[in-house]
Enzyme design. Structure first.
Site, short mmCIF file in Angstrom:
data_model
loop_
_atom_site.label_atom_id
_atom_site.label_comp_id
_atom_site.label_asym_id
_atom_site.label_seq_id
_atom_site.Cartn_x
_atom_site.Cartn_y
_atom_site.Cartn_z
N ASP A 161 0.85 -1.19 0.00
CA ASP A 161 0.00 0.00 0.00
C ASP A 161 0.88 1.24 0.00
O ASP A 161 1.82 1.34 0.78
CB ASP A 161 -0.90 -0.01 1.24
CG ASP A 161 -1.77 1.25 1.32
OD1 ASP A 161 -2.56 1.47 0.40
OD2 ASP A 161 -1.63 2.01 2.31
N GLU A 201 -1.17 -1.07 -6.16
CA GLU A 201 -2.33 -0.36 -6.69
C GLU A 201 -1.90 0.51 -7.87
O GLU A 201 -0.79 1.03 -7.88
CB GLU A 201 -2.87 0.57 -5.60
CG GLU A 201 -4.21 0.19 -5.07
CD GLU A 201 -4.64 1.21 -4.02
OE1 GLU A 201 -5.82 1.58 -4.05
OE2 GLU A 201 -3.81 1.63 -3.21
N ASP A 207 -3.44 1.15 7.06
CA ASP A 207 -2.60 0.84 5.91
C ASP A 207 -2.35 -0.66 5.74
O ASP A 207 -2.30 -1.16 4.62
CB ASP A 207 -1.25 1.58 6.02
CG ASP A 207 -1.44 3.10 6.07
OD1 ASP A 207 -2.47 3.57 5.52
OD2 ASP A 207 -0.59 3.78 6.64
#
Ligand code: ZN
Length: 368
Positions: free
Chosen positions: A188, A272, A353
């Site tokens: 992340d 991501e 997170d």
């Protein structure tokens, strides 16, 4: 089985005054050829709806060199000028394939000054690199050795805003894939921590960065106070560029270590897709640096996973990674940025997170 890949080795070098002048002239000519060809292609495209090919641009360059106004183009090596046209060709190919916007002019102030030499325009032997039209070999600081028997196919010379000279040698290199592993990891992106892993580990920003950033802010304030066009302003500008370059260098080292470790330890790495967020202009320094780091980290993960027989999965940016409970799958309505830890109705306690990283991993493995 080893895989043959192309790999760039970049070094600092210190040109003689003569070499510096010759390179500056070459940079200027390459930039001018690029801009002139872009202008011509734009004219043909907008007025006649016609695409100009590399061959046509190259023929035009030959014509330009025959005119009195542009005869000075003959004084520098012709290879970097041809390479500038090839780069323009690639920029247009990307534009027509909708991978990039319309090519823009290179500016003396804003663009990185560089020149690319292919095989016919340089000689490399026994650690000595000589460029066409240049007196003597470049004084290169070999901070790490080139692989044994390496034959550079392309050499790129550049100068950054801090006035430092670099040479990058593109070589073929044999890479042995790593032994397969069952480990997988989700990553992340963050600002306070550079990245959080699905294992719960937080990767914090490099040690010197806080001090470096303070120094950068100070140098920027000093620059803002200097009078436009003054010698002191020029000096202050160089100072800003130097501090910034140091931050970037340390960052790159750090990112190289992290990405190598992630790729070594895991068969699959899931991240991501943050490209769209990154396009949003943001003037906050911390954010700008973290966005730049992410782009670079993704790029490193892309080629390192390919080199070592690993896999990189990129999940969609609209995936609600922080609103989803990784234990029960409930999606919450909202998750304000200041909420760092939370508890789900199912009883799971989450670090924001780490939970996001776990969700990114699960989404990536499902997508495969
Ligand atoms: Zn839950």
């Amino acid at each position: 089985m080893a895989q043959v890949v192309k790999r760039a080795y970049k070094y600092r070098f210190y040109p003689t005054p003569g070499q510096a002048a010759e390179l500056a002239r070459t940079f200027g000519c390459a930039r001018m050829v690029y801009n002139k060809a872009l202008e011509e292609r734009t004219r043909a495209y907008t007025l006649e709806g016609r695409k100009v090919s590399y061959v046509e641009s190259s023929a035009a360059l030959t014509e330009w060199k025959r005119t009195d106004d542009l005869a000075f183009l003959n004084e520098v090596s012709s290879v970097p000028l041809q390479q500038a046209l090839r780069h323009l060709q690639a920029a247009f190919a990307n534009f027509f394939a909708r991978r990039a916007g319309y090519p823009t002019f290179k500016s003396r102030k804003k663009s990185r000054a560089s020149a690319e030499y292919t095989r016919s325009a340089f000689k490399y032997r026994d650690g000595a690199l000589r460029l066409a039209k240049m007196d003597g070999p470049l004084n290169i600081v070999w901070s790490r050795p080139l692989p044994e028997g390496a034959e550079p196919s392309t050499v790129t010379v550049s100068r950054d805003a801090a006035g430092r000279w670099f040479v990058s040698l593109l070589c073929q290199d044999a890479i042995r894939p790593l032994d397969p592993t069952l480990n997988t990891v989700g990553v992340d992106a963050g600002i306070t921590a550079l990245a959080t892993l699905s294992t719960g580990e937080k990767i914090v920003n490099p040690r010197h960065e806080r001090a470096d950033r303070r120094e950068l802010a100070k140098a920027q304030r000093a620059l803002a106070r200097k009078e436009k066009g003054s010698a002191n302003r020029q000096k202050a500008k160089l100072k800003v560029a130097r501090v910034y370059a140091r931050i970037c260098d340390r960052r790159r080292d750090f990112l190289n270590k992290i990405t190598t470790r992630l790729v070594r330890e895991n068969q699959t790495v899931v991240i991501e897709d943050l490209t769209v967020r990154n396009m949003v202009k943001n003037h906050k320094l911390a954010r700008a640096i973290s966005d730049a780091s992410w782009r670079e980290m993704r790029f490193m993960l892309e080629y390192k996973t390919a080199w070592y027989g690993r896999e990189l999965v990129v999940v969609d940016r609209w995936f609600p990674s922080s609103k989803l409970c990784s234990a029960c799958g409930t999606v919450r309505d909202r998750m304000p940025l200041n909420v760092r830890t939370w508890e789900c109705a199912c009883g799971a306690a989450h670090d924001r997170d780490v939970n996001a990283a776990k969700n990114i991993l699960a989404a990536g493995l499902a997508e495969r």
